[in-house]
Design a protein around this motif. Structure first.
Motif, PDB file in Angstrom:
ATOM      1  N   UNK A 192       0.804  -1.210   0.000  1.00  0.00           N
ATOM      2  CA  UNK A 192       0.000   0.000   0.000  1.00  0.00           C
ATOM      3  C   UNK A 192       0.836   1.257   0.000  1.00  0.00           C
ATOM      4  N   UNK A 193       0.143   2.388  -0.032  1.00  0.00           N
ATOM      5  CA  UNK A 193       0.809   3.689  -0.077  1.00  0.00           C
ATOM      6  C   UNK A 193       0.361   4.558   1.085  1.00  0.00           C
ATOM      7  N   UNK A 194       1.293   5.358   1.605  1.00  0.00           N
ATOM      8  CA  UNK A 194       0.982   6.318   2.659  1.00  0.00           C
ATOM      9  C   UNK A 194       1.527   7.682   2.271  1.00  0.00           C
ATOM     10  N   UNK A 195       0.936   8.727   2.827  1.00  0.00           N
ATOM     11  CA  UNK A 195       1.476  10.085   2.716  1.00  0.00           C
ATOM     12  C   UNK A 195       2.167  10.379   4.051  1.00  0.00           C
ATOM     13  N   UNK A 196       3.482  10.559   4.018  1.00  0.00           N
ATOM     14  CA  UNK A 196       4.252  10.735   5.248  1.00  0.00           C
ATOM     15  C   UNK A 196       4.880  12.117   5.289  1.00  0.00           C
ATOM     16  N   UNK A 197       4.659  12.844   6.385  1.00  0.00           N
ATOM     17  CA  UNK A 197       5.257  14.161   6.601  1.00  0.00           C
ATOM     18  C   UNK A 197       6.215  14.061   7.783  1.00  0.00           C
ATOM     19  N   UNK A 198       7.396  13.532   7.527  1.00  0.00           N
ATOM     20  CA  UNK A 198       8.362  13.328   8.612  1.00  0.00           C
ATOM     21  C   UNK A 198       9.368  14.463   8.645  1.00  0.00           C
ATOM     22  N   UNK A 199      10.073  14.537   9.767  1.00  0.00           N
ATOM     23  CA  UNK A 199      11.130  15.543   9.937  1.00  0.00           C
ATOM     24  C   UNK A 199      12.476  14.862  10.133  1.00  0.00           C
ATOM     25  N   UNK A 200      12.724  13.834   9.353  1.00  0.00           N
ATOM     26  CA  UNK A 200      14.016  13.173   9.391  1.00  0.00           C
ATOM     27  C   UNK A 200      14.108  12.000  10.331  1.00  0.00           C
ATOM     28  N   UNK A 201      12.962  11.448  10.760  1.00  0.00           N
ATOM     29  CA  UNK A 201      12.989  10.336  11.705  1.00  0.00           C
ATOM     30  C   UNK A 201      13.387   9.008  11.111  1.00  0.00           C
ATOM     31  N   UNK A 202      13.487   8.919   9.791  1.00  0.00           N
ATOM     32  CA  UNK A 202      13.916   7.698   9.117  1.00  0.00           C
ATOM     33  C   UNK A 202      15.114   7.979   8.227  1.00  0.00           C
ATOM     34  N   UNK A 213       4.545   5.944  12.035  1.00  0.00           N
ATOM     35  CA  UNK A 213       3.101   5.896  12.266  1.00  0.00           C
ATOM     36  C   UNK A 213       2.519   7.242  12.651  1.00  0.00           C
ATOM     37  N   UNK A 214       3.305   8.081  13.343  1.00  0.00           N
ATOM     38  CA  UNK A 214       2.768   9.334  13.878  1.00  0.00           C
ATOM     39  C   UNK A 214       2.456  10.357  12.803  1.00  0.00           C
ATOM     40  N   UNK A 215       3.117  10.254  11.658  1.00  0.00           N
ATOM     41  CA  UNK A 215       2.966  11.299  10.640  1.00  0.00           C
ATOM     42  C   UNK A 215       2.657  10.716   9.267  1.00  0.00           C
TER      43      UNK A 215
END
Length: 359
Positions: free
Chosen positions: A324-334, A346-348
């Motif tokens: 599947x696909x997700x829209x992720x708005x991370x700040x460098x956590x990966x 999961x949080x973003x």
């Protein structure tokens, strides 16, 4: 014949043969000591219950797994000790008003207690960030990962031209102040300047908030340096603006942020209406509400996901996306490697259609 005491070689070299702790799964840790740093900051010293050495990179963080009032809670904290001293691990925690975990740690965690710690994590790493003239810029409790870096470099007797500018509200809020003074006195290649944002009759040092003119006054060769910065978001925003005013090349700027809101535009909540999350190991399925994150979906199903910052920074809520696909708005956590391997935060992250998670 001179009397002497002999030590079996097996005993002398035993610490060097200890297995290294670098596994990302939670490990049992024993609190060895609690150190008062300032009026609202404590350092907690841990050793591994399984008797191993800590293997990490200066600047990284770990995730504490706690049970507070019967509820599982996870929070991320930068390591303040250096990897050059691998037999213990320090985290330095500022007590924040209303902070669930920081207040619990200050009030409850004592020497002899055991908790679980997961790590190490994070791409803000000294050995992965090049620069022959490092400039460390810290605001408040943002000194913690930079202290790990400074301790590492001074333990190695590095001959790099080192400079630290540390900002705090007042003299009483300066963490590690006596140690920083001692390091600057001992190492001629280390310059330490503390700045207070509030006027104080007892303070003779520089005052003010970070902007271009102040940075250039404190660090005349600013444009020649590689910057490593950490602090609360308000400090970081002022710092980024100031470095831009001073003409610092953004390619030589590396940061770790404490707090702050997610950047970028708000997600299109309408796109989540027909989305669903399937939890492979739990055998559960959840129809997502508009704008619902994977973390919220998991909680609504009773599926446990460890969390820390809940802003896409710490990586504590990292989970494997099987399809599947997700829209992720991370700040460098990966890291880029983790993203390529299919991990999401999961949080973003919000499902875009049907998503299968390894939970």
């Amino acid at each position: 014949m001179n009397a002497h005491t002999s030590f079996p070689a097996s005993d002398f070299f035993a610490p060097m043969r200890q297995r290294q702790w670098a596994d990302a799964s939670p490990q049992a840790m024993l609190c060895r000591a609690v150190i008062d740093e300032t009026h609202d900051v404590k350092t907690f010293v841990f050793s591994a219950a399984s008797d191993c050495m800590f293997c990490f990179n200066a600047g990284q963080h770990v995730v504490l797994h706690l049970a507070i009032d019967g509820v599982a809670v996870a929070r991320s904290y930068s390591v303040s000790s250096p990897p050059t001293r691998p037999l213990d691990l320090h985290i330095t925690v500022k007590r924040t008003p209303g902070g669930l975990v920081s207040n619990w740690l200050h009030e409850n965690l004592r020497a002899g207690d055991e908790i679980k710690i997961e790590g190490p994590r994070g791409s803000f790493k000294l050995d992965g960030l090049p620069g022959e003239k490092p400039l460390f810029l810290a605001g408040g409790s943002g000194i913690t990962p930079l202290m790990s870096m400074l301790r590492t470099l001074t333990d190695r007797a590095s001959d790099l031209d080192l400079c630290l500018i540390y900002s705090a509200r007042s003299p009483r809020d300066l963490i590690f102040r006596s140690e920083l003074d001692a390091l600057a006195a001992r190492f001629r290649n280390l310059s330490v300047t503390c700045v207070c944002s509030r006027a104080d009759p007892s303070w003779a040092g520089p005052t003010g908030r970070m902007d271009g003119p102040l940075l250039l006054r404190l660090v005349p060769d600013l444009r020649e340096r590689t910057v490593y910065a950490c602090g609360p978001e308000q400090y970081m925003k002022a710092l980024r603006d100031g470095l831009g005013q001073a003409g610092v090349d953004p390619r030589g700027y590396h940061e770790e942020s404490f707090g702050g809101a997610l950047g970028g535009a708000a997600p299109d909540v309408a796109s989540a209406v027909s989305s669903s999350v399937h939890f492979a190991r739990s055998g559960l399925e959840h129809r997502c509400a508009p704008g619902e994150t994977l973390l919220e979906a998991a909680r609504n199903c009773g599926v446990y996901v460890p969390t820390g910052c809940q802003q896409g920074i710490c990586g504590a809520c990292r989970i494997a996306k099987l399809s599947g696909e997700v829209a992720m708005q991370d700040l460098g956590g990966l890291t880029s490697e983790e993203k390529s391997a299919g991990f999401v935060l999961a949080c973003c992250s919000r499902a875009q259609g049907s998503v299968l998670l390894d939970l």
